[in-house]
Design a protein around this motif. Structure first.
Motif, PDB file in Angstrom:
ATOM      1  N   ASN A 117      -4.115   1.926  -6.742  1.00  0.00           N
ATOM      2  CA  ASN A 117      -4.906   0.948  -5.980  1.00  0.00           C
ATOM      3  C   ASN A 117      -5.126   1.422  -4.544  1.00  0.00           C
ATOM      4  O   ASN A 117      -6.242   1.361  -4.022  1.00  0.00           O
ATOM      5  CB  ASN A 117      -4.207  -0.417  -5.964  1.00  0.00           C
ATOM      6  CG  ASN A 117      -4.099  -1.047  -7.327  1.00  0.00           C
ATOM      7  OD1 ASN A 117      -4.819  -0.691  -8.256  1.00  0.00           O
ATOM      8  ND2 ASN A 117      -3.181  -1.977  -7.478  1.00  0.00           N
ATOM      9  N   SER A 118      -4.056   1.903  -3.905  1.00  0.00           N
ATOM     10  CA  SER A 118      -4.157   2.381  -2.523  1.00  0.00           C
ATOM     11  C   SER A 118      -5.125   3.550  -2.416  1.00  0.00           C
ATOM     12  O   SER A 118      -5.942   3.613  -1.497  1.00  0.00           O
ATOM     13  CB  SER A 118      -2.777   2.814  -2.007  1.00  0.00           C
ATOM     14  OG  SER A 118      -1.892   1.723  -1.970  1.00  0.00           O
ATOM     15  N   LEU A 158      -8.277  -3.671 -11.211  1.00  0.00           N
ATOM     16  CA  LEU A 158      -8.608  -2.486 -10.418  1.00  0.00           C
ATOM     17  C   LEU A 158      -9.960  -2.618  -9.716  1.00  0.00           C
ATOM     18  O   LEU A 158     -10.183  -2.010  -8.669  1.00  0.00           O
ATOM     19  CB  LEU A 158      -8.591  -1.236 -11.313  1.00  0.00           C
ATOM     20  CG  LEU A 158      -8.723   0.116 -10.635  1.00  0.00           C
ATOM     21  CD1 LEU A 158      -7.619   0.332  -9.591  1.00  0.00           C
ATOM     22  CD2 LEU A 158      -8.685   1.238 -11.668  1.00  0.00           C
ATOM     23  N   PHE A 181     -10.694  -2.647  -5.923  1.00  0.00           N
ATOM     24  CA  PHE A 181     -10.397  -1.410  -5.203  1.00  0.00           C
ATOM     25  C   PHE A 181     -11.471  -0.338  -5.430  1.00  0.00           C
ATOM     26  O   PHE A 181     -11.388   0.756  -4.878  1.00  0.00           O
ATOM     27  CB  PHE A 181      -9.028  -0.868  -5.641  1.00  0.00           C
ATOM     28  CG  PHE A 181      -7.921  -1.859  -5.416  1.00  0.00           C
ATOM     29  CD1 PHE A 181      -7.395  -2.063  -4.150  1.00  0.00           C
ATOM     30  CD2 PHE A 181      -7.417  -2.605  -6.466  1.00  0.00           C
ATOM     31  CE1 PHE A 181      -6.381  -2.989  -3.929  1.00  0.00           C
ATOM     32  CE2 PHE A 181      -6.393  -3.536  -6.265  1.00  0.00           C
ATOM     33  CZ  PHE A 181      -5.884  -3.720  -4.993  1.00  0.00           C
ATOM     34  N   LYS A 237     -14.935  -0.667  -4.881  1.00  0.00           N
ATOM     35  CA  LYS A 237     -16.146  -1.282  -4.327  1.00  0.00           C
ATOM     36  C   LYS A 237     -17.366  -0.371  -4.463  1.00  0.00           C
ATOM     37  O   LYS A 237     -17.337   0.778  -4.044  1.00  0.00           O
ATOM     38  CB  LYS A 237     -15.929  -1.653  -2.873  1.00  0.00           C
ATOM     39  CG  LYS A 237     -14.914  -2.772  -2.721  1.00  0.00           C
ATOM     40  CD  LYS A 237     -14.965  -3.359  -1.339  1.00  0.00           C
ATOM     41  CE  LYS A 237     -13.915  -4.363  -1.030  1.00  0.00           C
ATOM     42  NZ  LYS A 237     -13.515  -5.330  -1.885  1.00  0.00           N
ATOM     43  N   CYS A 286      -7.624   4.308  -4.499  1.00  0.00           N
ATOM     44  CA  CYS A 286      -8.995   3.882  -4.797  1.00  0.00           C
ATOM     45  C   CYS A 286      -9.638   3.139  -3.640  1.00  0.00           C
ATOM     46  O   CYS A 286     -10.814   3.344  -3.352  1.00  0.00           O
ATOM     47  CB  CYS A 286      -9.023   3.030  -6.062  1.00  0.00           C
ATOM     48  SG  CYS A 286      -8.699   3.977  -7.572  1.00  0.00           S
ATOM     49  N   LYS A 287      -8.879   2.305  -2.976  1.00  0.00           N
ATOM     50  CA  LYS A 287      -9.495   1.518  -1.901  1.00  0.00           C
ATOM     51  C   LYS A 287      -9.810   2.355  -0.664  1.00  0.00           C
ATOM     52  O   LYS A 287     -10.549   1.911   0.201  1.00  0.00           O
ATOM     53  CB  LYS A 287      -8.657   0.293  -1.566  1.00  0.00           C
ATOM     54  CG  LYS A 287      -7.474   0.487  -0.701  1.00  0.00           C
ATOM     55  CD  LYS A 287      -6.842  -0.872  -0.464  1.00  0.00           C
ATOM     56  CE  LYS A 287      -5.729  -0.828   0.530  1.00  0.00           C
ATOM     57  NZ  LYS A 287      -5.142  -2.138   0.727  1.00  0.00           N
ATOM     58  N   SER A 288      -9.320   3.582  -0.630  1.00  0.00           N
ATOM     59  CA  SER A 288      -9.601   4.450   0.515  1.00  0.00           C
ATOM     60  C   SER A 288     -10.927   5.198   0.381  1.00  0.00           C
ATOM     61  O   SER A 288     -11.321   5.923   1.289  1.00  0.00           O
ATOM     62  CB  SER A 288      -8.460   5.456   0.692  1.00  0.00           C
ATOM     63  OG  SER A 288      -8.490   6.437  -0.337  1.00  0.00           O
ATOM     64  N   ASN A 311       0.497   0.653  -7.775  1.00  0.00           N
ATOM     65  CA  ASN A 311      -0.028   0.473  -6.420  1.00  0.00           C
ATOM     66  C   ASN A 311      -0.530   1.765  -5.796  1.00  0.00           C
ATOM     67  O   ASN A 311      -1.462   1.742  -4.995  1.00  0.00           O
ATOM     68  CB  ASN A 311       1.033  -0.152  -5.511  1.00  0.00           C
ATOM     69  CG  ASN A 311       1.232  -1.625  -5.808  1.00  0.00           C
ATOM     70  OD1 ASN A 311       0.936  -2.093  -6.907  1.00  0.00           O
ATOM     71  ND2 ASN A 311       1.742  -2.357  -4.848  1.00  0.00           N
ATOM     72  N   ASP A 370       0.868  -1.174   0.000  1.00  0.00           N
ATOM     73  CA  ASP A 370       0.000   0.000   0.000  1.00  0.00           C
ATOM     74  C   ASP A 370       0.905   1.224   0.000  1.00  0.00           C
ATOM     75  O   ASP A 370       1.956   1.235   0.648  1.00  0.00           O
ATOM     76  CB  ASP A 370      -0.881   0.037   1.247  1.00  0.00           C
ATOM     77  CG  ASP A 370      -2.106  -0.847   1.105  1.00  0.00           C
ATOM     78  OD1 ASP A 370      -2.510  -1.131  -0.031  1.00  0.00           O
ATOM     79  OD2 ASP A 370      -2.652  -1.246   2.143  1.00  0.00           O
TER      80      ASP A 370
END
Length: 151
Positions: free
Chosen positions: A97-98, A128, A131, A133, A100-102, A94, A61
């Motif tokens: 990804n980090s 992707l 990440f 959701k 987006c997942k936040s 990454n 992350d």
């Protein structure tokens, strides 16, 4: 409302596409920046010890800069989001990804665009998706210009 999110590396091809797209769509624009900026040596992917390679291989992350986080204060008002980045290892870096997942992507329509000198879009959207959701991925395209996203 529409938002263009992007991460761009050394040559800034993704930044140019993102800025041109934001101008064309009259959309907001936010650059995804890591807390610790990448140096040219960090991005030298031919060096197996380069930061970009270590991050991808170790699935790390990446902390996001406070400047990027501050620009997200109106996140809820955007219903269409374009996410752009250079393709690294057949997917998003990454740091993307980090980032987006936040976020809560519920109800957002997402357009993914990627730049690359040699790689196709491949399974970038599939990689992707975990990440993003709650988002509906509308499309994913490898592009060289913003015009390819607006035609």
């Amino acid at each position: 409302m529409q938002l263009i999110l992007y991460f761009s590396a050394e040559k800034q091809r993704t930044a140019k596409v993102a800025k041109d797209l934001a101008d064309h769509l009259s959309a907001s624009l936010i650059e995804i920046k890591p807390e610790v900026p990448y140096s040219p040596a960090d991005l030298r992917y031919l060096n197996p010890l380069a930061r970009c390679n270590k991050e991808k291989l170790l699935k790390k992350d990446i902390p996001i800069s406070d400047a990027t986080k501050k620009q997200l204060k109106d996140w809820e008002k955007y219903d269409v989001v374009y996410i752009g980045f250079p393709i690294w290892y057949g997917g998003a870096p990454n740091v993307v990804n980090s980032f987006c997942k936040s976020l809560d992507w519920s109800g957002k329509k997402v357009h993914i665009f990627a730049t690359s000198m040699t790689s196709g879009i491949g399974k970038t959207a599939e990689k992707l998706k975990p990440f993003l959701k709650g988002a509906e991925i509308v499309n994913a395209r490898r592009v060289n210009t913003a015009a390819e996203l607006t035609d």
